[in-house]
Design a protein around this motif. Structure first.
Motif, PDB file in Angstrom:
ATOM      1  N   SER A 121      39.817  30.408  48.258  1.00  0.00           N
ATOM      2  CA  SER A 121      41.230  30.731  48.124  1.00  0.00           C
ATOM      3  C   SER A 121      41.530  32.057  48.821  1.00  0.00           C
ATOM      4  N   PRO A 122      42.724  32.176  49.393  1.00  0.00           N
ATOM      5  CA  PRO A 122      43.073  33.423  50.087  1.00  0.00           C
ATOM      6  C   PRO A 122      42.960  34.651  49.186  1.00  0.00           C
ATOM      7  N   GLU A 123      43.329  34.499  47.910  1.00  0.00           N
ATOM      8  CA  GLU A 123      43.280  35.651  47.008  1.00  0.00           C
ATOM      9  C   GLU A 123      41.854  36.172  46.836  1.00  0.00           C
ATOM     10  N   SER A 124      40.909  35.258  46.651  1.00  0.00           N
ATOM     11  CA  SER A 124      39.529  35.704  46.448  1.00  0.00           C
ATOM     12  C   SER A 124      38.959  36.311  47.732  1.00  0.00           C
ATOM     13  N   GLN A 125      39.313  35.758  48.880  1.00  0.00           N
ATOM     14  CA  GLN A 125      38.826  36.315  50.139  1.00  0.00           C
ATOM     15  C   GLN A 125      39.427  37.692  50.392  1.00  0.00           C
ATOM     16  N   ILE A 126      40.716  37.850  50.097  1.00  0.00           N
ATOM     17  CA  ILE A 126      41.373  39.145  50.276  1.00  0.00           C
ATOM     18  C   ILE A 126      40.732  40.183  49.360  1.00  0.00           C
ATOM     19  N   ALA A 127      40.419  39.788  48.125  1.00  0.00           N
ATOM     20  CA  ALA A 127      39.779  40.717  47.185  1.00  0.00           C
ATOM     21  C   ALA A 127      38.395  41.124  47.691  1.00  0.00           C
ATOM     22  N   LEU A 128      37.635  40.167  48.203  1.00  0.00           N
ATOM     23  CA  LEU A 128      36.305  40.463  48.737  1.00  0.00           C
ATOM     24  C   LEU A 128      36.401  41.397  49.936  1.00  0.00           C
ATOM     25  N   PHE A 129      37.323  41.100  50.863  1.00  0.00           N
ATOM     26  CA  PHE A 129      37.505  41.966  52.031  1.00  0.00           C
ATOM     27  C   PHE A 129      37.915  43.370  51.602  1.00  0.00           C
ATOM     28  N   SER A 130      38.792  43.473  50.598  1.00  0.00           N
ATOM     29  CA  SER A 130      39.247  44.788  50.132  1.00  0.00           C
ATOM     30  C   SER A 130      38.094  45.588  49.554  1.00  0.00           C
ATOM     31  N   PHE A 131      37.217  44.920  48.793  1.00  0.00           N
ATOM     32  CA  PHE A 131      36.047  45.599  48.232  1.00  0.00           C
ATOM     33  C   PHE A 131      35.159  46.122  49.361  1.00  0.00           C
ATOM     34  N   ARG A 132      34.916  45.277  50.355  1.00  0.00           N
ATOM     35  CA  ARG A 132      34.061  45.685  51.475  1.00  0.00           C
ATOM     36  C   ARG A 132      34.719  46.797  52.294  1.00  0.00           C
ATOM     37  N   ILE A 133      36.029  46.724  52.488  1.00  0.00           N
ATOM     38  CA  ILE A 133      36.759  47.751  53.238  1.00  0.00           C
ATOM     39  C   ILE A 133      36.648  49.097  52.533  1.00  0.00           C
ATOM     40  N   ASN A 134      36.804  49.104  51.211  1.00  0.00           N
ATOM     41  CA  ASN A 134      36.690  50.356  50.459  1.00  0.00           C
ATOM     42  C   ASN A 134      35.286  50.944  50.583  1.00  0.00           C
ATOM     43  N   HIS A 135      34.274  50.078  50.525  1.00  0.00           N
ATOM     44  CA  HIS A 135      32.895  50.551  50.656  1.00  0.00           C
ATOM     45  C   HIS A 135      32.656  51.156  52.047  1.00  0.00           C
ATOM     46  N   LEU A 136      33.099  50.456  53.093  1.00  0.00           N
ATOM     47  CA  LEU A 136      32.881  50.954  54.453  1.00  0.00           C
ATOM     48  C   LEU A 136      33.675  52.229  54.717  1.00  0.00           C
ATOM     49  N   THR A 137      34.847  52.348  54.111  1.00  0.00           N
ATOM     50  CA  THR A 137      35.652  53.559  54.276  1.00  0.00           C
ATOM     51  C   THR A 137      34.916  54.763  53.692  1.00  0.00           C
ATOM     52  N   ASP A 138      34.331  54.583  52.516  1.00  0.00           N
ATOM     53  CA  ASP A 138      33.539  55.666  51.920  1.00  0.00           C
ATOM     54  C   ASP A 138      32.346  56.023  52.810  1.00  0.00           C
ATOM     55  N   HIS A 139      31.679  55.004  53.340  1.00  0.00           N
ATOM     56  CA  HIS A 139      30.534  55.227  54.230  1.00  0.00           C
ATOM     57  C   HIS A 139      30.962  56.037  55.457  1.00  0.00           C
TER      58      HIS A 139
END
Length: 90
Positions: A25-43
């Motif tokens: 579902s788009p919602e679950s994919q968007i949530a996963l991408f957001s989690f990964r984006i936040n992690h990479l931003t911190d990195h």
């Protein structure tokens, strides 16, 4: 193990998708991408010259944006709900 374990993925899918195994579902994919984006931003805050990660981050942001545009066209209420729950701009 990395920062994104199978348990964390299931938790994200359960929270934002229809079930723990709802990976499409788009919602679950968007949530996963957001989690990964936040992690990479911190990195990238710690490692300013990691250009490979910077490129990955930009690709993820583009993919998330495409999914958000799709969701906005298909169902505006689901779009508004995911924007609100993930605290995304727009």
């Amino acid at each position: 193990m990395g920062y994104l374990s199978a348990e964390k993925k299931q938790e994200l899918f359960g929270t934002y998708g229809k079930s723990n195994t709802d990976t499409g579902s788009p919602e679950s994919q968007i949530a996963l991408f957001s989690f990964r984006i936040n992690h990479l931003t911190d990195h990238l805050r710690r490692n300013k010259h990691d250009f490979g990660t910077q490129r990955s981050l930009l690709r993820l942001v583009g993919k998330r944006r495409q999914l958000l545009e799709y969701l906005k066209e298909v169902d505006i209420e689901r779009y508004r709900a995911i924007i609100k729950t993930l605290n995304l701009r727009k």
